[in-house]
Design a protein around this motif. Sequence first.
Motif, PDB file in Angstrom:
ATOM      1  N   ARG A   1      29.371  79.510  74.657  1.00 55.28           N
ATOM      2  CA  ARG A   1      28.909  78.775  75.723  1.00 55.28           C
ATOM      3  C   ARG A   1      29.153  77.587  75.981  1.00 55.28           C
ATOM      4  O   ARG A   1      28.995  76.905  77.053  1.00 55.28           O
ATOM      5  CB  ARG A   1      27.299  78.981  75.350  1.00 55.28           C
ATOM      6  N   ALA A   2      29.372  76.705  74.880  1.00 57.63           N
ATOM      7  CA  ALA A   2      29.684  75.232  75.029  1.00 57.63           C
ATOM      8  C   ALA A   2      31.444  75.104  75.659  1.00 57.63           C
ATOM      9  O   ALA A   2      31.547  74.035  75.774  1.00 57.63           O
ATOM     10  CB  ALA A   2      29.802  74.513  73.770  1.00 57.63           C
ATOM     11  N   GLN A   3      31.923  75.981  75.576  1.00 59.92           N
ATOM     12  CA  GLN A   3      33.220  76.005  76.159  1.00 59.92           C
ATOM     13  C   GLN A   3      33.389  76.597  77.597  1.00 59.92           C
ATOM     14  O   GLN A   3      34.323  76.942  78.272  1.00 59.92           O
ATOM     15  CB  GLN A   3      34.233  76.559  75.252  1.00 59.92           C
ATOM     16  N   ALA A   4      32.223  76.975  78.250  1.00 66.37           N
ATOM     17  CA  ALA A   4      32.267  77.447  79.632  1.00 66.37           C
ATOM     18  C   ALA A   4      32.499  76.112  80.580  1.00 66.37           C
ATOM     19  O   ALA A   4      31.638  75.136  80.682  1.00 66.37           O
ATOM     20  CB  ALA A   4      30.804  78.100  80.037  1.00 66.37           C
ATOM     21  N   ARG A   5      33.471  76.193  81.377  1.00 72.94           N
ATOM     22  CA  ARG A   5      34.000  75.131  82.265  1.00 72.94           C
ATOM     23  C   ARG A   5      32.904  74.759  83.331  1.00 72.94           C
ATOM     24  O   ARG A   5      32.899  73.591  83.636  1.00 72.94           O
ATOM     25  CB  ARG A   5      35.479  75.363  82.850  1.00 72.94           C
TER      26      ARG A   5
ATOM     27  N   VAL B   1      39.488  66.018  63.208  1.00 71.74           N
ATOM     28  CA  VAL B   1      39.659  66.159  64.671  1.00 71.74           C
ATOM     29  C   VAL B   1      37.884  66.494  65.368  1.00 71.74           C
ATOM     30  O   VAL B   1      37.919  66.033  66.238  1.00 71.74           O
ATOM     31  CB  VAL B   1      40.424  67.175  65.095  1.00 71.74           C
ATOM     32  N   MET B   2      37.546  67.360  64.451  1.00 70.55           N
ATOM     33  CA  MET B   2      35.982  67.577  65.030  1.00 70.55           C
ATOM     34  C   MET B   2      35.328  66.544  65.169  1.00 70.55           C
ATOM     35  O   MET B   2      34.066  66.283  65.950  1.00 70.55           O
ATOM     36  CB  MET B   2      35.430  68.542  64.085  1.00 70.55           C
ATOM     37  N   THR B   3      35.396  65.332  64.321  1.00 65.55           N
ATOM     38  CA  THR B   3      34.436  64.243  64.182  1.00 65.55           C
ATOM     39  C   THR B   3      34.679  63.458  65.461  1.00 65.55           C
ATOM     40  O   THR B   3      33.791  62.864  66.156  1.00 65.55           O
ATOM     41  CB  THR B   3      34.964  63.190  63.227  1.00 65.55           C
ATOM     42  N   GLU B   4      35.793  63.483  66.104  1.00 69.35           N
ATOM     43  CA  GLU B   4      36.132  63.140  67.444  1.00 69.35           C
ATOM     44  C   GLU B   4      35.604  63.756  68.520  1.00 69.35           C
ATOM     45  O   GLU B   4      35.092  63.340  69.694  1.00 69.35           O
ATOM     46  CB  GLU B   4      37.887  62.593  67.488  1.00 69.35           C
ATOM     47  N   ALA B   5      36.016  65.292  68.382  1.00 70.45           N
ATOM     48  CA  ALA B   5      35.512  66.306  69.592  1.00 70.45           C
ATOM     49  C   ALA B   5      34.245  66.271  69.476  1.00 70.45           C
ATOM     50  O   ALA B   5      33.543  66.550  70.793  1.00 70.45           O
ATOM     51  CB  ALA B   5      36.307  67.287  69.116  1.00 70.45           C
ATOM     52  N   ALA B   6      33.258  66.265  68.593  1.00 72.83           N
ATOM     53  CA  ALA B   6      31.826  66.579  68.826  1.00 72.83           C
ATOM     54  C   ALA B   6      31.130  65.691  69.777  1.00 72.83           C
ATOM     55  O   ALA B   6      30.270  66.207  70.552  1.00 72.83           O
ATOM     56  CB  ALA B   6      31.339  66.619  67.363  1.00 72.83           C
ATOM     57  N   PRO B   7      31.320  64.584  69.592  1.00 69.39           N
ATOM     58  CA  PRO B   7      30.622  63.577  70.576  1.00 69.39           C
ATOM     59  C   PRO B   7      31.145  63.814  72.149  1.00 69.39           C
ATOM     60  O   PRO B   7      30.130  63.637  73.017  1.00 69.39           O
ATOM     61  CB  PRO B   7      31.095  62.368  70.324  1.00 69.39           C
ATOM     62  N   VAL B   8      32.086  64.305  72.426  1.00 73.28           N
ATOM     63  CA  VAL B   8      32.808  64.814  73.699  1.00 73.28           C
ATOM     64  C   VAL B   8      31.905  65.798  74.290  1.00 73.28           C
ATOM     65  O   VAL B   8      31.503  65.407  75.474  1.00 73.28           O
ATOM     66  CB  VAL B   8      34.291  64.952  73.628  1.00 73.28           C
ATOM     67  N   ILE B   9      31.693  66.664  73.599  1.00 72.47           N
ATOM     68  CA  ILE B   9      31.048  67.852  74.142  1.00 72.47           C
ATOM     69  C   ILE B   9      29.322  67.635  74.149  1.00 72.47           C
ATOM     70  O   ILE B   9      28.752  68.025  75.168  1.00 72.47           O
ATOM     71  CB  ILE B   9      31.198  69.295  73.331  1.00 72.47           C
TER      72      ILE B   9
ATOM     73  N   LEU C   1      26.700  68.284  76.952  1.00 70.49           N
ATOM     74  CA  LEU C   1      25.913  69.464  76.391  1.00 70.49           C
ATOM     75  C   LEU C   1      25.387  69.142  75.032  1.00 70.49           C
ATOM     76  O   LEU C   1      25.701  69.306  73.793  1.00 70.49           O
ATOM     77  CB  LEU C   1      26.517  70.902  76.199  1.00 70.49           C
ATOM     78  N   PRO C   2      24.064  68.532  74.877  1.00 73.44           N
ATOM     79  CA  PRO C   2      23.464  67.881  73.748  1.00 73.44           C
ATOM     80  C   PRO C   2      23.237  69.136  72.800  1.00 73.44           C
ATOM     81  O   PRO C   2      23.235  68.959  71.447  1.00 73.44           O
ATOM     82  CB  PRO C   2      22.131  67.248  74.078  1.00 73.44           C
ATOM     83  N   ASP C   3      22.707  70.416  73.216  1.00 74.33           N
ATOM     84  CA  ASP C   3      22.592  71.480  72.312  1.00 74.33           C
ATOM     85  C   ASP C   3      23.875  72.214  72.149  1.00 74.33           C
ATOM     86  O   ASP C   3      23.672  73.558  71.473  1.00 74.33           O
ATOM     87  CB  ASP C   3      21.591  72.536  72.791  1.00 74.33           C
ATOM     88  N   ALA C   4      24.929  71.876  72.243  1.00 73.94           N
ATOM     89  CA  ALA C   4      26.326  72.674  72.190  1.00 73.94           C
ATOM     90  C   ALA C   4      26.427  73.034  70.558  1.00 73.94           C
ATOM     91  O   ALA C   4      26.054  72.307  69.735  1.00 73.94           O
ATOM     92  CB  ALA C   4      27.446  71.989  72.237  1.00 73.94           C
TER      93      ALA C   4
ATOM     94  N   GLY D   1      31.836  65.160  84.547  1.00 74.40           N
ATOM     95  CA  GLY D   1      30.795  66.268  84.236  1.00 74.40           C
ATOM     96  C   GLY D   1      30.891  67.353  83.406  1.00 74.40           C
ATOM     97  O   GLY D   1      31.713  67.098  82.257  1.00 74.40           O
ATOM     98  N   ILE D   2      30.280  68.428  83.233  1.00 74.54           N
ATOM     99  CA  ILE D   2      30.612  69.526  82.341  1.00 74.54           C
ATOM    100  C   ILE D   2      31.865  69.959  82.158  1.00 74.54           C
ATOM    101  O   ILE D   2      32.704  70.065  81.305  1.00 74.54           O
ATOM    102  CB  ILE D   2      29.424  70.682  82.483  1.00 74.54           C
ATOM    103  N   GLU D   3      32.536  70.142  83.087  1.00 76.62           N
ATOM    104  CA  GLU D   3      33.833  70.622  83.562  1.00 76.62           C
ATOM    105  C   GLU D   3      35.070  69.904  82.861  1.00 76.62           C
ATOM    106  O   GLU D   3      35.737  70.186  81.984  1.00 76.62           O
ATOM    107  CB  GLU D   3      34.334  71.142  85.054  1.00 76.62           C
ATOM    108  N   GLY D   4      34.786  68.568  82.834  1.00 76.08           N
ATOM    109  CA  GLY D   4      35.721  67.716  82.331  1.00 76.08           C
ATOM    110  C   GLY D   4      35.504  67.433  80.861  1.00 76.08           C
ATOM    111  O   GLY D   4      36.250  67.502  80.076  1.00 76.08           O
ATOM    112  N   ALA D   5      34.208  67.515  80.626  1.00 76.65           N
ATOM    113  CA  ALA D   5      33.907  67.453  79.080  1.00 76.65           C
ATOM    114  C   ALA D   5      34.406  68.551  78.257  1.00 76.65           C
ATOM    115  O   ALA D   5      34.867  68.693  77.281  1.00 76.65           O
ATOM    116  CB  ALA D   5      32.458  67.098  78.906  1.00 76.65           C
TER     117      ALA D   5
END
Length: 714
Positions: free
Chosen positions: A560-564, A598-606, A610-613, A691-695
Amino acid sequence: MPTSVFALPAHLAPKADPALIGRDEQHFAAMAAGLAQLGAELSDRLESARRAPGGKGRQAVDRDDEVRRLTARLRALSRYGLDLCLGHVVEAGNPEPVYIGRRGLTDSAGRRLLLDWRSPAAEPFFGATHANPMGLTSRRRYRWTRGRITDYWDEVFTADGLVGHAVSLDDQSAFIASLGSARSPRMRDVLSTIQADQDAIIRAGSAGALVVDGGPGTGKTVVALHRTAYLLYADPRLGHRRGGVLFVGPHQPYLSYVADVLPSLGEEDVQTCTLRDLVPEGATAGPETDRDVALVKSSARWVTAIDAAVRFYEEPPTTAMTITTDDAEIRLDPDDWTDAFRAPGPGTPHNEARDEVWEELLTILVDRYDGDEPEDHLRASLSRNRDLRTALHRAWPLLDAADVVGDLWTVPAYLRRCAPWLSPEQIRAVQRSDPRAWTVSDLPLLDAARQRIGDPDRPGRARRGDPDAAVHREHLARVVDELLAADTYDDGEGLLTMLRQPDLRDVLADDAGAADTDRDLLAGPFAHIVVDEAQELTDAQWQMLLSRCPSRSLTIVGDRAQARHGFTESWRERLGRVGLDRIALASLTVNYRTPEEVMTEAAPVIRAALPDANVPTSIRSTGLPVTRGPVADLDAVLDSWLAAHDEGIACVIGDPTFAPTPRVRSLSPEQAKGLEFDLVVLVDPESFGTGIEGAVDRYVAMTRATQQLVILTS
């Protein structure tokens, strides 16, 4: 002296101790003999089948099926040699190892040499853990390189299992080593390193819809592919003769990447496609640039709109007519037409249904005839009757799916009649000047129309020369007048494509002589459908799949967190809305692929969007930090990496001007979804959108890296 199957490098010399591998050597020698014998037997049987008389009917079908089956088995056998073997397990109370393979294998005496990985008895090879050893004392996994074993690892689950394994013990190292190995242009099957949480999902039953939810790197695609092969083996209800399995991926680069996995698992009959492939127009359809229009077209209610659009062309005459034969006049009343229109069975496509309406009309006329002409002569005479055929074509014309959908986007009154829930603003928004300027949002409607209408050539439109164009023009004028009378819009009345065809005589073509077209392999129905990256599907796109899967047996893989475009509902809410009611959920929470750096950098992006990603936890580290630099460094970054790595694949994401090379891909964030690369270079990720799509695009792009991530900005 025969060459050993083991080719262990010098630093692994202790593992070459005959006490450790002697039993394996003996087993592989028996396997080699068994494989040679099996290949010879299959070749002989195939040759005999090919020489057998073709026969007729069922006999010919059975012969062709046998040739196809034997050819597929030989092809699968040729893919592997001794590397069919994944490893072995030793069970408590039985010192003889049980060897697990990609396929089962027995010798001439019936002794089992390999146990098929999909069989229930092989489950402990994948599912055993120290907390639940599943009756095992030890497990061995092999690493194969060009047909020889270049490393192996033993895991022990009891104190007894330690005996004789000291130098080979390295718990989980087989799995960790596989994660760190270089990527290749094609995804490899990872049977020997499937983890217990993945295996449990792979072996779940096929009833209802199973949702596999997991973040990047959790092995969703691995699960989807291996589950496909497992279900075909374990559930006879899903076999080719019962409909088979359809595997749906997000885009063509993804399908190319995974193309070798199912054949390597012994399954070559699975149909694979993207949603675009389900309709011919998908090959050239462009993006829907207007987000509001895309939202309007995403509704599942368009199925009912298509049904209404087709029913518009199924109107029985309201006046009586007289059919003249050589020796009689036969009256057809409106009630007779109504009865004939009821003849087609439920679900019969419009164009095919017209044949049944026609036959029922002839039956009504024959029953009403009181002359002396034989019935077969009378039916033949009535079939040639021009007035009757003209009346049928007025009341039930042949339709084309593209024309019907195109009319919805160019005739406001027609759209309002078929989709009364739309507001005037929505109707205006979807109108366009070119009815066939197809977008991806049109594809579900085209698919629904094709299923409702059927093959446009089925009753036959090839013959030319029927002079009744005037009849069709008369019908055109009447229908357009009706539409105009109902149209309250001021933006033009349009003109129905089906009522202004350039060659009106096609509509009056003789029904005889139609040639059956080749069967559409993607038309279904399928016994089971597996869909990856399912979080992106709209309600309308779900209808494309559900119409091909009457069993409602699906494997649904996504995050669900990868839904553009956002996914605020639960899976149960989303799937329940589109028509699924038996839904089971399974979660994957361990990130096996993406390094911790990599995940340390990517997690804050999403999580910023989406705080509950559901961000999975990485279990590995490469020691390579995420680096940043200017876009001008792109060539230098790639050159340096290529010089340092003889194997592996890199990808530049976000620079459409970059020309790909054999070892460096160039993709957009959307095209990269579902893929993985050793090195990922992001170019100006902030330009991916807001927005969500860019994130989501930034998050997806970052998490494609299995080793190293570089971010370049202007």
